[in-house]
Design an enzyme around this catalytic site. Structure first.
Site, PDB file in Angstrom:
ATOM      1  N   TYR A 233       9.730  39.386  50.890  1.00 17.42           N
ATOM      2  CA  TYR A 233      11.100  39.500  51.400  1.00 17.42           C
ATOM      3  C   TYR A 233      11.698  40.873  51.117  1.00 17.42           C
ATOM      4  O   TYR A 233      12.110  41.592  52.037  1.00 17.42           O
ATOM      5  CB  TYR A 233      11.971  38.394  50.804  1.00 17.42           C
ATOM      6  CG  TYR A 233      13.455  38.592  51.015  1.00 17.42           C
ATOM      7  CD1 TYR A 233      13.982  38.705  52.294  1.00 17.42           C
ATOM      8  CD2 TYR A 233      14.329  38.660  49.935  1.00 17.42           C
ATOM      9  CE1 TYR A 233      15.350  38.881  52.495  1.00 17.42           C
ATOM     10  CE2 TYR A 233      15.694  38.828  50.121  1.00 17.42           C
ATOM     11  CZ  TYR A 233      16.195  38.942  51.399  1.00 17.42           C
ATOM     12  OH  TYR A 233      17.546  39.127  51.587  1.00 17.42           O
ATOM     13  N   LYS A 237      12.391  44.003  53.773  1.00 17.70           N
ATOM     14  CA  LYS A 237      13.782  44.441  53.939  1.00 17.70           C
ATOM     15  C   LYS A 237      13.910  45.929  53.607  1.00 17.70           C
ATOM     16  O   LYS A 237      14.653  46.663  54.267  1.00 17.70           O
ATOM     17  CB  LYS A 237      14.720  43.619  53.059  1.00 17.70           C
ATOM     18  CG  LYS A 237      14.932  42.185  53.521  1.00 17.70           C
ATOM     19  CD  LYS A 237      15.647  42.083  54.853  1.00 17.70           C
ATOM     20  CE  LYS A 237      17.118  42.374  54.751  1.00 17.70           C
ATOM     21  NZ  LYS A 237      17.834  42.143  56.036  1.00 17.70           N
TER      22      LYS A 237
END
Length: 489
Positions: A233, A237
């Site tokens: 994640y 990002k």
């Protein structure tokens, strides 16, 4: 009464919002409609096969939620008219060029009218498939940016990232992109190629979809850790931010980096939450008596921020930066609590123990679940040793007993084994945060607050000052009851 400047600013604006069915985007949409029903149009990008299906998702997953009850009550019989006139669900997918907008007429309409783009879409699963996480968090962000650069009237691109894009940093973490620029040896397009290559190899082997998903998840975690990030994640990002910074061109870019987002603090009412958020996985399993120990530093600040404060910062940033759109720049805001009003792990442990002692969970048999104070083990190695001695080794003995007893205890063994594996997996995923010692600097956010006040923004209505949070009242009277109200406990 005269409207404050942030509310005035929203009047007549046309805004594209991606990730519209997500937790944060819903609160953002509700806030705009409640305070400024004369917004021109909110285009909500929704994953769907066509616009009719997108509209159905709008009503089923957004408008019909409890979050909109105050707006619904305020408008009564005119509520549906408000939604149909101000909100347009659009079938699309940020993983594709032009956001997957197949309706060419609608696409041209959007390109002519959109003034602000708010990219909230994200896959927040720490261990997401690498190809999916890249498609949404990394190249999805770039696709939204490229679409925005084609819009005739666009003045601002607001991107929602995460404060943890720098990985496992320590000390004071600044609101700058330098922590990512130092890692400019990452070839993001090569990462995409590697993911596509592995996926192609797996598909050519004709193995089951579940095995492909498992392999792609493992590959994502492997690439993240190899490059210095704890999970897929935050890695994807971070790469998304890198691409935006590199390709933004003349489009003013504002990046909001929230920390751990939790339930609403005040607006539209306290304690609204949807889904089990980051820290809530621990709270839920502790309250149900399934989690008795966890690794962590009791002095670490759990950087938790209520979702409505994030939304308030988003709206105020839009107002201030839209007025200054002639300046092509990139501005980053940390929206969190560790700098001004930290919630320590020790404080949270005491609060949840007190809550569930006073209000015990009732299990499926109607019995009250008694909980002791959560055992917090000071290092990850000690935690795994503790789990091995207390649970893993006894479970192996129980496994042999079960075999000798002709599988008589198979169901009990399976449940215990599943629970132990779950706790170990949970500890592995959350250790970067339960031991996190970084403090997120928020001086840019402070300056935003001062500028907003000078511009006549009502900072009581748009409060994002973390010093105003009363942690005991919030956790005890809003957050945990909110979990209960949503059926998450």
């Amino acid at each position: 009464m005269e409207l404050n400047n942030a509310v005035k600013f929203l009047q007549g604006k046309t805004i594209l919002i991606t990730g519209a069915t997500g937790f944060l985007a819903k609160v953002f949409v509700e806030k705009i409609l409640r305070l400024q029903p004369n917004v021109n149009k909110l285009y909500l990008l929704v994953r769907a096969s066509n616009n009719k299906s997108a509209t159905q998702r709008l009503y089923d997953e957004i408008i019909s939620t409890e979050l909109f009850k105050i707006l619904r009550n305020n408008w009564g019989s005119k509520f549906d008219d408000l939604i149909s006139s101000r909100v347009k669900a659009v079938a699309g997918d940020i993983s594709f060029e032009n956001l997957g907008l197949n309706d060419s007429e609608l696409r041209e309409e959007m390109l002519k009218k959109i003034q602000i783009i708010v990219n909230v879409a994200a896959s927040t699963n720490f261990g997401e498939r690498y190809d999916d996480a890249l498609g949404i968090n990394t190249f999805g962000a770039l696709n939204v940016l490229n679409f925005g650069k084609k819009c005739d009237e666009v003045k601002l691109f607001l991107h929602i990232s995460t404060a943890y894009v720098g990985g496992e940093e320590t000390g004071i973490i600044l609101e700058k992109g330098e922590n990512l620029k130092r890692r400019n040896d990452i070839n993001i397009f090569e990462e995409k190629r590697l993911a596509e290559e592995l996926l192609s190899q797996l598909q050519n082997q004709c193995i089951p979809d579940t095995a492909i998903t498992s392999s792609m998840k493992e590959f994502g975690l492997e690439r993240a850790k190899m490059n210095g990030w704890p999970n897929t994640y935050v890695f994807t990002k971070a790469m998304g931010e890198m691409l935006l910074g590199k390709f933004k061109g003349d489009l003013p870019l504002v990046i909001i980096r929230p920390t751990i987002i939790a339930s609403t603090y005040k607006q539209p009412f306290p304690g609204w939450i949807e889904g089990v958020r980051t820290m809530d996985v621990v709270l839920v399993n502790y309250g149900k008596g399934k989690l008795t120990c966890f690794p962590g530093n009791l002095n670490s600040a759990l950087d938790v921020i209520p979702v409505d404060m994030v939304v308030n910062a988003m709206v105020v940033a839009m107002e201030v930066h839209y007025a200054q759109h002639q300046y092509s720049c990139e501005t980053i805001y940390h929206v969190g609590t560790s700098s001004k009003n930290p919630l320590k792990l020790s404080d949270l442990r005491n609060l949840v123990h007190y809550y569930f002692t006073k209000n015990p969970w009732i299990d499926t048999n109607g019995q009250k679940v008694e909980v002791g104070k959560l055992i917090v083990v000071s290092t990850i190695n000690r935690f795994f040793l503790y789990m091995k001695i207390k649970y893993v080794l006894p479970l192996k003995v129980f496994y042999l007993i079960n075999i000798l007893c002709c599988q008589r205890f198979e169901k009990i063994y399976t449940n215990l084994n599943r629970r132990v594996k779950f706790i170990l997996r949970l500890a592995e995923f959350y250790k970067p945060y339960s031991f996190f010692t970084g403090i997120f600097d928020d001086r840019n956010l402070e300056r935003l607050q001062r500028v907003a006040e000078e511009r006549g923004v009502d900072l009581a209505e748009f409060n994002f000052d973390s010093r105003s949070i009363d942690w005991e009242d919030y956790i005890m009277n809003s957050h945990i009851p909110g979990l209960l109200n949503q059926g998450l406990l």
